[in-house]
Design a protein around this motif. Structure first.
Motif, PDB file in Angstrom:
ATOM      1  N   CYS A   1      -4.059   6.348   1.687  1.00  0.00           N
ATOM      2  CA  CYS A   1      -3.437   5.341   2.426  1.00  0.00           C
ATOM      3  C   CYS A   1      -3.784   4.904   3.881  1.00  0.00           C
ATOM      4  CB  CYS A   1      -1.776   5.730   1.781  1.00  0.00           C
ATOM      5  SG  CYS A   1      -1.300   5.416   0.293  1.00  0.00           S
ATOM      6  N   ASP A   2      -3.586   5.669   4.550  1.00  0.00           N
ATOM      7  CA  ASP A   2      -3.439   5.529   6.440  1.00  0.00           C
ATOM      8  C   ASP A   2      -5.048   4.394   6.247  1.00  0.00           C
ATOM      9  OD1 ASP A   2      -1.328   6.909   5.938  1.00  0.00           O
ATOM     10  OD2 ASP A   2      -2.500   8.671   7.522  1.00  0.00           O
ATOM     11  N   ARG A   3      -6.307   4.937   5.278  1.00  0.00           N
ATOM     12  CA  ARG A   3      -7.514   4.640   5.189  1.00  0.00           C
ATOM     13  C   ARG A   3      -7.452   3.058   5.046  1.00  0.00           C
ATOM     14  NH1 ARG A   3      -9.614   8.629   3.479  1.00  0.00           N
ATOM     15  NH2 ARG A   3      -9.558   8.366   1.843  1.00  0.00           N
ATOM     16  N   LYS A   4      -6.097   2.353   4.291  1.00  0.00           N
ATOM     17  CA  LYS A   4      -6.286   1.159   3.360  1.00  0.00           C
ATOM     18  C   LYS A   4      -5.489   0.070   4.121  1.00  0.00           C
ATOM     19  CE  LYS A   4      -6.438  -2.593   0.961  1.00  0.00           C
ATOM     20  NZ  LYS A   4      -8.185  -2.700   0.636  1.00  0.00           N
ATOM     21  N   GLU A   5      -4.366   1.295   5.878  1.00  0.00           N
ATOM     22  CA  GLU A   5      -3.532   0.790   6.463  1.00  0.00           C
ATOM     23  C   GLU A   5      -4.337   0.669   7.432  1.00  0.00           C
ATOM     24  OE1 GLU A   5       0.026   2.611   7.301  1.00  0.00           O
ATOM     25  OE2 GLU A   5       0.682   3.328   5.048  1.00  0.00           O
ATOM     26  N   LYS A   6      -4.760   1.255   7.981  1.00  0.00           N
ATOM     27  CA  LYS A   6      -5.854   0.794   9.146  1.00  0.00           C
ATOM     28  C   LYS A   6      -7.464  -0.822   8.646  1.00  0.00           C
ATOM     29  CE  LYS A   6      -8.960   3.750  12.436  1.00  0.00           C
ATOM     30  NZ  LYS A   6      -9.352   4.861  12.368  1.00  0.00           N
ATOM     31  N   GLU A   7      -7.515  -0.720   7.318  1.00  0.00           N
ATOM     32  CA  GLU A   7      -8.307  -2.269   7.036  1.00  0.00           C
ATOM     33  C   GLU A   7      -8.042  -2.924   7.463  1.00  0.00           C
ATOM     34  OE1 GLU A   7     -10.353  -2.823   2.817  1.00  0.00           O
ATOM     35  OE2 GLU A   7     -10.039  -1.298   3.091  1.00  0.00           O
ATOM     36  N   LEU A   8      -6.077  -2.493   6.515  1.00  0.00           N
ATOM     37  CA  LEU A   8      -5.631  -4.321   6.401  1.00  0.00           C
ATOM     38  C   LEU A   8      -5.005  -4.119   7.848  1.00  0.00           C
ATOM     39  CD1 LEU A   8      -2.937  -3.135   3.912  1.00  0.00           C
ATOM     40  CD2 LEU A   8      -4.627  -4.512   3.763  1.00  0.00           C
ATOM     41  N   THR A   9      -4.752  -3.973   9.310  1.00  0.00           N
ATOM     42  CA  THR A   9      -4.091  -4.141   9.684  1.00  0.00           C
ATOM     43  C   THR A   9      -5.196  -4.186  11.232  1.00  0.00           C
ATOM     44  OG1 THR A   9      -4.268  -1.489  10.406  1.00  0.00           O
ATOM     45  CG2 THR A   9      -2.189  -2.864  10.560  1.00  0.00           C
ATOM     46  N   GLU A  10      -6.787  -3.917  10.511  1.00  0.00           N
ATOM     47  CA  GLU A  10      -7.419  -4.004  12.037  1.00  0.00           C
ATOM     48  C   GLU A  10      -8.053  -6.003  11.710  1.00  0.00           C
ATOM     49  OE1 GLU A  10     -12.320  -3.033   9.873  1.00  0.00           O
ATOM     50  OE2 GLU A  10     -10.777  -1.235  10.898  1.00  0.00           O
ATOM     51  N   ILE A  11      -8.564  -6.202  13.092  1.00  0.00           N
ATOM     52  CA  ILE A  11      -8.975  -7.708  13.257  1.00  0.00           C
ATOM     53  C   ILE A  11      -9.777  -8.392  12.856  1.00  0.00           C
ATOM     54  CG2 ILE A  11      -7.602  -9.825  14.078  1.00  0.00           C
ATOM     55  CD1 ILE A  11      -5.407  -8.694  14.515  1.00  0.00           C
TER      56      ILE A  11
ATOM     57  N   THR B   1       0.854  -0.979   0.217  1.00  0.00           N
ATOM     58  CA  THR B   1      -0.030  -0.220   0.151  1.00  0.00           C
ATOM     59  C   THR B   1       0.751   1.467  -0.002  1.00  0.00           C
ATOM     60  OG1 THR B   1      -1.873  -0.856   1.277  1.00  0.00           O
ATOM     61  CG2 THR B   1      -1.243   1.020   1.269  1.00  0.00           C
ATOM     62  N   ARG B   2       2.009   1.627   1.154  1.00  0.00           N
ATOM     63  CA  ARG B   2       2.690   2.762   1.236  1.00  0.00           C
ATOM     64  C   ARG B   2       3.299   2.444  -0.558  1.00  0.00           C
ATOM     65  NH1 ARG B   2       4.920   1.165   6.657  1.00  0.00           N
ATOM     66  NH2 ARG B   2       2.678   1.804   8.304  1.00  0.00           N
ATOM     67  N   LYS B   3       4.186   1.329  -1.152  1.00  0.00           N
ATOM     68  CA  LYS B   3       4.809   1.519  -2.431  1.00  0.00           C
ATOM     69  C   LYS B   3       3.928   2.262  -2.903  1.00  0.00           C
ATOM     70  CE  LYS B   3       5.981  -1.506  -6.142  1.00  0.00           C
ATOM     71  NZ  LYS B   3       5.344  -1.692  -6.462  1.00  0.00           N
ATOM     72  N   TYR B   4       2.404   1.724  -3.112  1.00  0.00           N
ATOM     73  CA  TYR B   4       1.513   2.410  -4.481  1.00  0.00           C
ATOM     74  C   TYR B   4       1.134   3.941  -4.141  1.00  0.00           C
ATOM     75  CZ  TYR B   4      -0.022  -2.062  -6.019  1.00  0.00           C
ATOM     76  OH  TYR B   4      -0.128  -3.814  -6.685  1.00  0.00           O
ATOM     77  N   GLY B   5       1.298   4.234  -2.855  1.00  0.00           N
ATOM     78  CA  GLY B   5       1.044   5.626  -2.229  1.00  0.00           C
ATOM     79  C   GLY B   5       2.265   6.350  -2.681  1.00  0.00           C
ATOM     80  N   GLU B   6       3.218   5.281  -2.628  1.00  0.00           N
ATOM     81  CA  GLU B   6       4.417   6.494  -3.222  1.00  0.00           C
ATOM     82  C   GLU B   6       4.754   7.012  -4.904  1.00  0.00           C
ATOM     83  OE1 GLU B   6       6.836   8.549  -1.867  1.00  0.00           O
ATOM     84  OE2 GLU B   6       6.092   8.125  -0.233  1.00  0.00           O
ATOM     85  N   GLU B   7       4.529   5.773  -5.511  1.00  0.00           N
ATOM     86  CA  GLU B   7       4.704   6.072  -6.851  1.00  0.00           C
ATOM     87  C   GLU B   7       3.464   7.071  -7.656  1.00  0.00           C
ATOM     88  OE1 GLU B   7       3.657   2.166  -7.831  1.00  0.00           O
ATOM     89  OE2 GLU B   7       4.916   1.658  -7.652  1.00  0.00           O
ATOM     90  N   CYS B   8       2.373   7.072  -6.129  1.00  0.00           N
ATOM     91  CA  CYS B   8       1.351   8.460  -6.953  1.00  0.00           C
ATOM     92  C   CYS B   8       1.893   9.478  -6.115  1.00  0.00           C
ATOM     93  CB  CYS B   8      -0.373   7.979  -6.542  1.00  0.00           C
ATOM     94  SG  CYS B   8      -0.946   6.405  -6.683  1.00  0.00           S
ATOM     95  N   LYS B   9       2.633   9.915  -4.964  1.00  0.00           N
ATOM     96  CA  LYS B   9       3.350  10.642  -4.930  1.00  0.00           C
ATOM     97  C   LYS B   9       4.112  11.233  -5.787  1.00  0.00           C
ATOM     98  CE  LYS B   9       2.762  10.332  -0.248  1.00  0.00           C
ATOM     99  NZ  LYS B   9       3.674   9.959   0.968  1.00  0.00           N
TER     100      LYS B   9
END
Length: 183
Positions: A173-183, A115-123
């Protein structure tokens, strides 16, 4: 003078592309958008899964894919196996069932990194649009079509636009990371 629509539009498209790309990353629960990038050979034409089958979500952890043409069952199964989805479809002769296992901690970290990699590419893409915009206004100034003050204003406005879209990308990216890390 403040006609930055074309650059704003390019930056917006970059954000939209990121959202679409992140939707295909599975977060441990069934989501039909993970199939968006998968295409099946339908009479010699690569066709998206959504156009040849109905997709249902009977429970939070599984998807049912029922092709409208029974002959597509095997090609659909092959397309899903060939994709980077990492799920083996269960074929019952009429439909495919995809069961999404809960994500392991290691897999979650991998997906956050992706997710972070995709975000960096977009930046980077947004910054390229900024560079293109500033070069355009620099040429206008050199050609004496705009004053140096106009150029400075344009440069400041374009930088603000860039900062706003970078913030938007961080939010996505933050929203996606939150979605990925919630169990």
């Amino acid at each position: 003078m403040s006609d930055y629509k074309e650059f704003e539009s390019k930056m917006k498209k970059t954000c939209d592309a990121l959202s679409t790309q992140l939707a295909t990353i599975r977060a441990g629960r069934a989501n039909a958008s993970v199939l968006d990038q998968i295409e099946v050979d339908y009479y010699g034409v690569a066709t998206p899964v959504q156009q040849v089958a109905s997709i249902a979500t009977p429970d939070p952890r599984s998807l049912l894919i029922q092709p409208w043409d029974a002959s597509l069952l095997k090609p659909l199964e092959k397309a899903i196996l060939a994709s980077d989805l990492g799920i083996n479809p269960q074929n019952d002769g009429r439909m495919l069932r995809l069961v999404f296992p809960p994500l392991t901690e290691e897999r979650r970290k991998e997906l956050v990194k992706q997710t972070r990699k995709y975000g960096e590419e977009c930046k980077v893409a947004i910054r390229n649009v900024r560079r293109e915009a500033i070069e355009k206004y620099k040429k206008l100034q050199k050609a004496s079509e705009i004053t140096e003050d106009d150029y400075k204003i344009a440069e400041k406005d374009i930088q603000k636009l860039t900062d706003d879209f970078i913030k938007e990308i961080d939010g996505i990216c933050d929203r996606k990371e939150k979605e990925l890390t919630e169990i």
